[in-house]
Design an enzyme around this catalytic site. Structure first.
Site, mmCIF file in Angstrom:
data_model
loop_
_atom_site.group_PDB
_atom_site.id
_atom_site.type_symbol
_atom_site.label_atom_id
_atom_site.label_comp_id
_atom_site.label_asym_id
_atom_site.label_seq_id
_atom_site.Cartn_x
_atom_site.Cartn_y
_atom_site.Cartn_z
ATOM 1 N N LEU A 108 1.589 -1.112 -0.141
ATOM 2 C CA LEU A 108 -0.155 -0.512 -0.102
ATOM 3 C C LEU A 108 0.952 1.689 -0.106
ATOM 4 C CD1 LEU A 108 -3.647 0.658 0.023
ATOM 5 C CD2 LEU A 108 -2.675 0.706 2.740
ATOM 6 N N ASP A 109 1.026 1.948 -0.722
ATOM 7 C CA ASP A 109 1.460 3.159 -0.917
ATOM 8 C C ASP A 109 1.639 4.429 0.239
ATOM 9 O OD1 ASP A 109 1.878 2.807 -3.628
ATOM 10 O OD2 ASP A 109 -0.032 3.865 -4.682
ATOM 11 N N ALA A 110 2.490 4.699 0.502
ATOM 12 C CA ALA A 110 3.017 5.103 2.371
ATOM 13 C C ALA A 110 1.463 6.525 2.066
ATOM 14 C CB ALA A 110 3.962 6.586 1.494
#
Length: 185
Positions: free
Chosen positions: A40-42
């Protein structure tokens, strides 16, 4: 073989190795030998599954296994019937064409935690919430899909992966829980 559900906060890197500017999973989870099954992206929040079992990790994250992933997405603007239909149908994003998915407008979730920092708001531009369920998960796919139909993503929260959800396993950002992996089989 532990299977851990983790509610990843905003701005946390989905890795255990140190990052020069951001917190990582190691700031929240001290279980040796586990790795995220997917990322999951930052700038995205929500459910991440972690395990120490490579075969289980493959079953969870490999696109051929079709573990659905559900996201709630706050977008800039109001979706039209046409924009929702475009999201549902295969959508050409240039480097790939998405698989059909479920996309619908929802009410703002009253159970959702406040994001820190809060999203930017503009009084002249309305925002809406969508629920999008994918059976694939390419890099920044949901953000690219909403942008392609004229609805830029402001906030993205993954609320479910396969049989696991933040509804059935309520966790605040930064909390985690060990569960049985039997549901993935």
């Amino acid at each position: 073989m532990p299977l851990i559900l983790f509610n990843k906060p905003f701005d946390v890197m989905c890795q255990f190795s140190p990052h020069p500017a951001r917190e990582t999973l190691a700031s929240y989870i001290d279980v040796p030998g586990i790795y995220p099954a997917g990322r999951l992206d930052a700038d995205s929040e929500g459910l991440v599954l972690l395990t120490d079992d490579g075969k289980l990790q493959h079953r969870i994250s490999h696109p051929g296994r079709k573990q659905t992933k559900t996201y709630i997405v706050q977008v800039e603007g109001e979706p039209s019937r046409e924009s929702l239909q475009r999201l549902r149908a295969p959508l050409d994003l240039g480097d790939f064409v998405t698989l059909p998915c479920d996309a619908r407008q929802i009410e703002a979730p009253d159970w959702l935690w406040e994001r820190q920092p809060p999203i930017r708001t503009r009084l002249s531009v309305p925002t809406s919430w969508l629920a999008i369920t994918l059976s694939e998960g390419k890099n920044r796919q949901v953000r690219r899909m909403t942008a392609a139909v004229g609805l830029p993503t402001l906030r993205l929260v993954r609320i479910a992966i396969g049989p696991f959800s933040l509804e059935s396993h309520p966790l605040w950002p930064g909390e985690w829980q060990e569960v049985s992996a039997a549901a993935i089989a």
